[in-house]
Each structure stands twice: as C-alpha cells, then as structure tokens.
Design a protein around this motif. Structure first.
Motif, PDB file in Angstrom:
ATOM      1  N   LEU A   1      50.750  48.656  31.903  1.00  0.00           N
ATOM      2  CA  LEU A   1      49.928  47.474  32.088  1.00  0.00           C
ATOM      3  C   LEU A   1      50.537  46.293  31.332  1.00  0.00           C
ATOM      4  N   PRO A   2      50.912  45.220  32.035  1.00  0.00           N
ATOM      5  CA  PRO A   2      51.486  44.053  31.363  1.00  0.00           C
ATOM      6  C   PRO A   2      50.474  43.388  30.438  1.00  0.00           C
ATOM      7  N   ASN A   3      50.973  42.623  29.495  1.00  0.00           N
ATOM      8  CA  ASN A   3      50.137  41.907  28.552  1.00  0.00           C
ATOM      9  C   ASN A   3      49.646  40.615  29.206  1.00  0.00           C
ATOM     10  N   ALA A   4      48.544  40.713  29.943  1.00  0.00           N
ATOM     11  CA  ALA A   4      47.926  39.565  30.594  1.00  0.00           C
ATOM     12  C   ALA A   4      46.475  39.918  30.857  1.00  0.00           C
ATOM     13  N   LYS A   5      45.715  38.938  31.304  1.00  0.00           N
ATOM     14  CA  LYS A   5      44.298  39.186  31.578  1.00  0.00           C
ATOM     15  C   LYS A   5      44.143  40.158  32.745  1.00  0.00           C
ATOM     16  N   GLY A   6      43.221  41.098  32.601  1.00  0.00           N
ATOM     17  CA  GLY A   6      43.016  42.144  33.602  1.00  0.00           C
ATOM     18  C   GLY A   6      42.782  41.623  35.001  1.00  0.00           C
ATOM     19  N   ALA A   7      41.958  40.583  35.146  1.00  0.00           N
ATOM     20  CA  ALA A   7      41.665  40.044  36.480  1.00  0.00           C
ATOM     21  C   ALA A   7      42.924  39.454  37.114  1.00  0.00           C
ATOM     22  N   ASN A   8      43.755  38.808  36.310  1.00  0.00           N
ATOM     23  CA  ASN A   8      44.998  38.240  36.839  1.00  0.00           C
ATOM     24  C   ASN A   8      45.948  39.333  37.302  1.00  0.00           C
ATOM     25  N   ILE A   9      46.061  40.376  36.513  1.00  0.00           N
ATOM     26  CA  ILE A   9      46.935  41.487  36.872  1.00  0.00           C
ATOM     27  C   ILE A   9      46.439  42.139  38.162  1.00  0.00           C
ATOM     28  N   GLU A  10      45.130  42.379  38.239  1.00  0.00           N
ATOM     29  CA  GLU A  10      44.575  43.002  39.439  1.00  0.00           C
ATOM     30  C   GLU A  10      44.847  42.162  40.673  1.00  0.00           C
ATOM     31  N   ALA A  11      44.681  40.852  40.566  1.00  0.00           N
ATOM     32  CA  ALA A  11      44.909  39.968  41.711  1.00  0.00           C
ATOM     33  C   ALA A  11      46.361  40.032  42.161  1.00  0.00           C
ATOM     34  N   VAL A  12      47.276  39.989  41.206  1.00  0.00           N
ATOM     35  CA  VAL A  12      48.703  40.051  41.537  1.00  0.00           C
ATOM     36  C   VAL A  12      49.038  41.401  42.161  1.00  0.00           C
ATOM     37  N   TYR A  13      48.572  42.481  41.545  1.00  0.00           N
ATOM     38  CA  TYR A  13      48.839  43.802  42.087  1.00  0.00           C
ATOM     39  C   TYR A  13      48.253  43.969  43.483  1.00  0.00           C
ATOM     40  N   ASP A  14      47.047  43.428  43.691  1.00  0.00           N
ATOM     41  CA  ASP A  14      46.418  43.536  45.016  1.00  0.00           C
ATOM     42  C   ASP A  14      47.267  42.884  46.093  1.00  0.00           C
ATOM     43  N   VAL A  15      47.769  41.665  45.834  1.00  0.00           N
ATOM     44  CA  VAL A  15      48.564  40.996  46.870  1.00  0.00           C
ATOM     45  C   VAL A  15      49.920  41.656  47.034  1.00  0.00           C
ATOM     46  N   LEU A  16      50.505  42.138  45.941  1.00  0.00           N
ATOM     47  CA  LEU A  16      51.777  42.863  46.053  1.00  0.00           C
ATOM     48  C   LEU A  16      51.587  44.130  46.877  1.00  0.00           C
ATOM     49  N   GLN A  17      50.551  44.888  46.541  1.00  0.00           N
ATOM     50  CA  GLN A  17      50.323  46.145  47.251  1.00  0.00           C
ATOM     51  C   GLN A  17      50.037  45.886  48.725  1.00  0.00           C
ATOM     52  N   LYS A  18      49.275  44.864  49.037  1.00  0.00           N
ATOM     53  CA  LYS A  18      48.955  44.540  50.427  1.00  0.00           C
ATOM     54  C   LYS A  18      50.225  44.164  51.193  1.00  0.00           C
ATOM     55  N   ALA A  19      51.063  43.315  50.597  1.00  0.00           N
ATOM     56  CA  ALA A  19      52.293  42.891  51.264  1.00  0.00           C
ATOM     57  C   ALA A  19      53.205  44.081  51.529  1.00  0.00           C
ATOM     58  N   LEU A  20      53.328  44.981  50.561  1.00  0.00           N
ATOM     59  CA  LEU A  20      54.181  46.162  50.728  1.00  0.00           C
ATOM     60  C   LEU A  20      53.605  47.102  51.777  1.00  0.00           C
ATOM     61  N   LYS A  21      52.290  47.333  51.708  1.00  0.00           N
ATOM     62  CA  LYS A  21      51.649  48.261  52.633  1.00  0.00           C
ATOM     63  C   LYS A  21      51.738  47.768  54.077  1.00  0.00           C
ATOM     64  N   GLU A  22      51.622  46.456  54.289  1.00  0.00           N
ATOM     65  CA  GLU A  22      51.708  45.907  55.640  1.00  0.00           C
ATOM     66  C   GLU A  22      53.054  46.192  56.291  1.00  0.00           C
ATOM     67  N   ARG A  23      54.073  46.384  55.479  1.00  0.00           N
ATOM     68  CA  ARG A  23      55.401  46.711  55.993  1.00  0.00           C
ATOM     69  C   ARG A  23      55.703  48.191  55.955  1.00  0.00           C
ATOM     70  N   GLY A  24      54.745  49.001  55.482  1.00  0.00           N
ATOM     71  CA  GLY A  24      54.919  50.446  55.533  1.00  0.00           C
ATOM     72  C   GLY A  24      55.270  51.123  54.231  1.00  0.00           C
ATOM     73  N   ALA A  25      55.418  50.380  53.149  1.00  0.00           N
ATOM     74  CA  ALA A  25      55.711  50.977  51.848  1.00  0.00           C
ATOM     75  C   ALA A  25      54.387  51.213  51.130  1.00  0.00           C
ATOM     76  N   VAL A  26      54.000  52.474  50.982  1.00  0.00           N
ATOM     77  CA  VAL A  26      52.709  52.816  50.391  1.00  0.00           C
ATOM     78  C   VAL A  26      52.936  53.360  48.984  1.00  0.00           C
ATOM     79  N   LEU A  27      52.225  52.790  48.022  1.00  0.00           N
ATOM     80  CA  LEU A  27      52.332  53.236  46.647  1.00  0.00           C
ATOM     81  C   LEU A  27      51.460  54.479  46.466  1.00  0.00           C
TER      82      LEU A  27
END
Length: 87
Positions: free
Chosen positions: A43-69
């Motif tokens: 977990l990076p040293n940043a506010k939890g809500a900010n990290i979640e938002a960034v991770y959510d958009v990263l995960q969505k972008a990757l998943k839309e192209r077929g890369a599933v975490l």
C-alpha cells in the motif's frame, strides 16, 4: 480493499504490450501516477480514498483489455489474460 501490487501492474502492462504512458492514457491518469503506483508492491503512502480511486481506474482499464488481476489462486497476487490481446 484489495491492494494491487506494482508487480501486478507491470505484469499486466507486459501482457498488453503497453507502456506506462499507454496505461495512463487508457485509465485517464497521469503517467507519473502510473509509475508511482508501479513502484510499490504494498500500500503506497497516500490517502486511502485516493489510492482506491487510482487502483479502480487502473484495474478497469486493464480488465477492459483482458488483463485480469488475481488475488487468491494459492500463489499470491498475479495477472491472467481472459481474452486475446488485440494489437
């Protein structure tokens, strides 16, 4: 919240043959944000809500192209492809 590791992001980009800049564009983020997220395997040293938002958009972008975490396959965090990567 499931933590996406930097290694997972790097692996997913590798599967998709994307640069950090390409992932940033797909996720609507700055390239510096993607690079910063890839530096951490916890977990990076940043506010939890900010990290979640960034991770959510990263995960969505990757998943839309077929890369599933993945998280609980008995081997720890990873990445798999759910569909062929389009060039």
């Amino acid at each position: 919240m499931k933590v996406i590791t930097g290694a997972q992001i790097r692996m997913a980009r590798g599967f998709l043959k994307w640069s950090a800049k390409q992932l940033a564009e797909e996720a609507g983020l700055g390239v510096a944000t993607v690079i910063r997220m890839e530096e951490y395997d916890g977990l990076p040293n940043a506010k939890g809500a900010n990290i979640e938002a960034v991770y959510d958009v990263l995960q969505k972008a990757l998943k839309e192209r077929g890369a599933v975490l993945t998280y609980n396959d008995g081997h720890g965090p990873g990445v798999c492809l759910k569909k062929p990567v389009s060039e």
